[in-house]
Design an enzyme around this catalytic site. Structure first.
Site, short mmCIF file in Angstrom:
data_model
loop_
_atom_site.label_atom_id
_atom_site.label_comp_id
_atom_site.label_asym_id
_atom_site.label_seq_id
_atom_site.Cartn_x
_atom_site.Cartn_y
_atom_site.Cartn_z
N PHE A 83 -7.32 2.43 5.64
CA PHE A 83 -6.44 1.29 5.38
C PHE A 83 -6.69 0.07 6.26
O PHE A 83 -6.15 -1.00 5.99
CB PHE A 83 -4.97 1.70 5.46
CG PHE A 83 -4.54 2.27 6.78
CD1 PHE A 83 -4.19 1.44 7.83
CD2 PHE A 83 -4.48 3.64 6.98
CE1 PHE A 83 -3.79 1.96 9.05
CE2 PHE A 83 -4.06 4.18 8.19
CZ PHE A 83 -3.72 3.33 9.23
N ARG A 113 -2.43 8.86 16.87
CA ARG A 113 -1.63 7.75 17.39
C ARG A 113 -1.29 7.92 18.86
O ARG A 113 -1.18 6.96 19.61
CB ARG A 113 -0.32 7.64 16.59
CG ARG A 113 -0.27 6.46 15.69
CD ARG A 113 1.10 6.31 15.10
NE ARG A 113 2.11 6.05 16.12
CZ ARG A 113 3.30 5.53 15.85
NH1 ARG A 113 3.60 5.23 14.62
NH2 ARG A 113 4.18 5.33 16.81
N GLU A 123 0.83 -1.21 0.00
CA GLU A 123 0.00 0.00 0.00
C GLU A 123 0.86 1.25 0.00
O GLU A 123 1.97 1.27 0.54
CB GLU A 123 -0.89 0.04 1.25
CG GLU A 123 -1.96 -1.01 1.30
CD GLU A 123 -2.80 -0.89 2.57
OE1 GLU A 123 -2.55 0.02 3.37
OE2 GLU A 123 -3.69 -1.73 2.76
N LYS A 133 2.20 4.69 1.27
CA LYS A 133 2.38 5.27 2.61
C LYS A 133 2.27 6.79 2.48
O LYS A 133 3.08 7.42 1.82
CB LYS A 133 3.73 4.87 3.21
CG LYS A 133 3.88 5.32 4.65
CD LYS A 133 5.18 4.86 5.27
CE LYS A 133 5.21 5.11 6.77
NZ LYS A 133 4.70 6.39 7.21
N GLU A 179 -5.41 7.50 7.16
CA GLU A 179 -4.42 8.57 7.19
C GLU A 179 -5.11 9.85 6.71
O GLU A 179 -5.74 9.86 5.65
CB GLU A 179 -3.24 8.23 6.27
CG GLU A 179 -2.01 9.04 6.52
CD GLU A 179 -1.15 8.52 7.65
OE1 GLU A 179 -0.15 9.20 7.97
OE2 GLU A 179 -1.46 7.45 8.22
#
EC number: 6.5.1.1
Length: 567
Positions: free
Chosen positions: A339, A268, A246, A248, A298
């Site tokens: 994701f 996070r 995938e 990034k 993201e």
């Protein structure tokens, strides 16, 4: 339970340097614990707040000095003199408590709950005159404390317990106390983020109960972390073939919870940024076709005129913003790239293989450009094709790629071989700044040399690994530039001691540091030093508890020695 028992444990742990003995003492203590699990385990971690709570007591050292003076009838100047002598307000409180001339006739024994609830109450005091109210409330708590209790109550208030106990030691102590595996304890804690609840489950339900803890919509968890690969072949060696590869993205990783129309967004570092991203909340409401869901995406900033992605530093402005939020959302719009998914309509998905989770994610995301899309990815087993996809991603201005094991479960809170990241940059580490030096000449007034440290996960201590002064600009020329002035302003509130030009700061500001290699060094407590370090960026999305560990640094060093690691 009386707080004195916990204070005695703290006192014992403070004198022990051996990790195994610390684990044994805590394990014995936990075995005898009958109730107040939540309060006791939080205090053992040196806090009264859960990791996702964006709270603090709001009492600085000056306020604590006033509270000690009021509680024990000692002149403020005398308290300040004691602070200069001992350099630890906990010890100052202990000495002041011993010195007080007028002791209460009936000293009511403090319980763990008393201390916990009072400190929480202080954090909630707001509005006009709040600082005075906080200090008076804190002083009343100290009045009822015995000397040793006062020492640790003050340290708890300042979040400086100094007993050398981190998550690793608590995890192992729970495992020994209740005959369960450390892996089960870590898994349960990564989902619950509450060692008190983990203790209760371990005690009542054992190993099986820990493995069966469930995610809750509206309550964050620790996300799965990636390890690093140096090239395509190594990435395949770790995750297996074929793998999902995938794109990034250089943005903010969000865990997104939705229940009906209610949406929560956490970074996070478990920072609640729901308020800062009203546009993302609307996207999730309108484009995610599920009533109850927890998924990851993201958030990437983009330029409306050029349609190009914006650098990470640009979107970080939105995370820090507390006002003009709608205006900022228009100036720096973001889009989501989903994701992974871990919960859907009451079903826990962590133990399902990634390929099944990805298929479920595809069903619930109603894609729209510049709102939400699935992360771009291919399933591949061939090195050349995988490398070509990697190059294509770099040519699009992306950060690199992720390789993912198609059959792997979701492992919260750990770097495991289920996913790896591949980037073209030098090896980097996320480290925390623990000290700095004031500059001279045209850089006077700025902090210019920064001591960085890695985390010893067992003890919770931060061990120095080097000093860095490069990678920082005097003037900001691009959005992603870091300036000496910016770092100085971030660090100033956390300075707690000064020796000549050197200042010591609380470990709060995380930076990404590139380096040429890691060397053994007797200069630092860690035993290691970074060669030619350079600050790459400030990691506003990382908490000090999430930085790279001493174990990670040892691992890289051993790889270098074996000739495996090449920059």
């Amino acid at each position: 339970m009386e707080f004195e028992k916990l204070a005695n444990l703290f006192s014992k742990l403070e004198t022990i340097s051996d990790k195994t003995r610390k684990v044994q003492y805590i394990a014995r203590f936990l075995k005898e614990l009958k109730d107040q699990y939540k309060e006791t385990l939080l205090l053992l971690q040196g806090t009264v707040f859960y990791p996702w709570e964006q709270k603090n007591l709001g009492i600085a050292e000056k306020g604590v000095i006033r509270a000690i003076s009021i509680a024990y009838g000692i002149e403020k100047q005398k308290v300040e003199e004691l602070f200069i002598k001992y350099g630890d307000l906990g010890i100052v409180a202990e000495k002041a408590c011993e010195m007080r001339k007028q002791k209460p006739l009936l000293l009511k024994p403090l319980t763990v709950k008393d201390v916990y609830q009072t400190l929480r109450k202080i954090a909630d005091i707001e509005g006009e005159g709040s600082q005075d109210k906080k200090i008076i409330t804190f002083a009343k708590l100290l009045v009822n404390a015995k000397p040793k209790e006062a020492k640790y109550i003050v340290r708890l208030a300042l979040e400086e317990l100094r007993i050398g106990v981190g998550e690793g030691i608590i995890r192992d102590a729970i495992a020994i106390a209740f005959s369960v595996t450390p892996e089960a304890v870590e898994y349960a804690y990564s989902i619950l983020l509450d060692f008190g609840e983990v203790v209760r489950i371990a005690k009542e339900q054992g190993e099986q109960g820990l493995w069966q803890v469930k995610l809750q919509v509206g309550r964050p968890f620790r996300v799965m972390l990636a390890i690093r690969a140096r090239n395509v072949q190594e990435a395949f060696d770790i995750v297996g073939r074929p793998a999902m590869i995938e794109a990034k993205y250089d943005g903010f990783r969000l865990q997104i919870h939705k229940k009906g129309d209610q949406v929560w967004l956490w970074t996070r570092r478990l920072e609640d940024v729901t308020r800062q991203f009203p546009d993302v909340v609307n996207i999730v409401r309108n484009r995610v076709k599920a009533n109850e869901i927890i998924f990851e995406a993201e958030a990437v900033g983009y330029d409306k005129k050029t349609n190009k992605f914006l650098p990470f530093q640009k979107i970080s402005q939105r995370v820090k913003r507390k006002y003009d939020i709608e205006k900022m959302a228009k100036e720096i719009p973001v889009e989501l790239h989903a994701f992974d998914i871990v919960y859907l309509e009451g079903e826990q998905l962590m133990k399902k293989p990634f390929k099944e989770r990805r298929a479920l994610l595809e069903k619930v995301i109603d894609e729209k450009e510049h709102e939400i899309q699935l992360s771009i990815g291919i399933i591949e087993k061939d090195d050349k094709k995988a490398y070509q996809f990697y190059q294509d991603c770099l040519n699009k201005g992306l950060e690199g790629v992720m390789f993912k094991n198609l059959n792997a479960p979701y492992q919260p809170g750990r770097r495991v071989g289920y996913m790896v990241k591949l980037k073209p940059t030098l090896e980097t580490l996320d480290l925390v700044i623990v000290a700095a030096e004031w500059g001279e000449g045209k850089r006077s007034g700025w902090l210019t040399s920064f001591t960085v440290a890695a985390l010893d996960k067992d003890t919770g201590n931060y061990l120095e690994v080097g000093e860095v002064g490069t990678g920082i600009k005097e003037k900001k020329e691009r959005a992603e530039d870091i300036t000496f002035e910016e770092l100085t302003e971030l660090l100033k509130p956390y300075i707690y001691k000064q020796e000549g030009k050197k200042v010591y700061v609380k470990p709060k500001i995380v930076v990404e540091v590139a380096y040429e290699e890691i060397q053994e060094s007797p200069r630092y407590k860690s035993g290691f030093a970074l060669r030619f370090p350079r600050i790459v960026r400030i990691r506003f999305d990382r908490s000090p508890k999430e930085i790279d560990t001493i174990d990670r640094i040892k691992q890289i060093y051993e790889m270098q020695r074996g000739g495996i690691h090449k920059q």
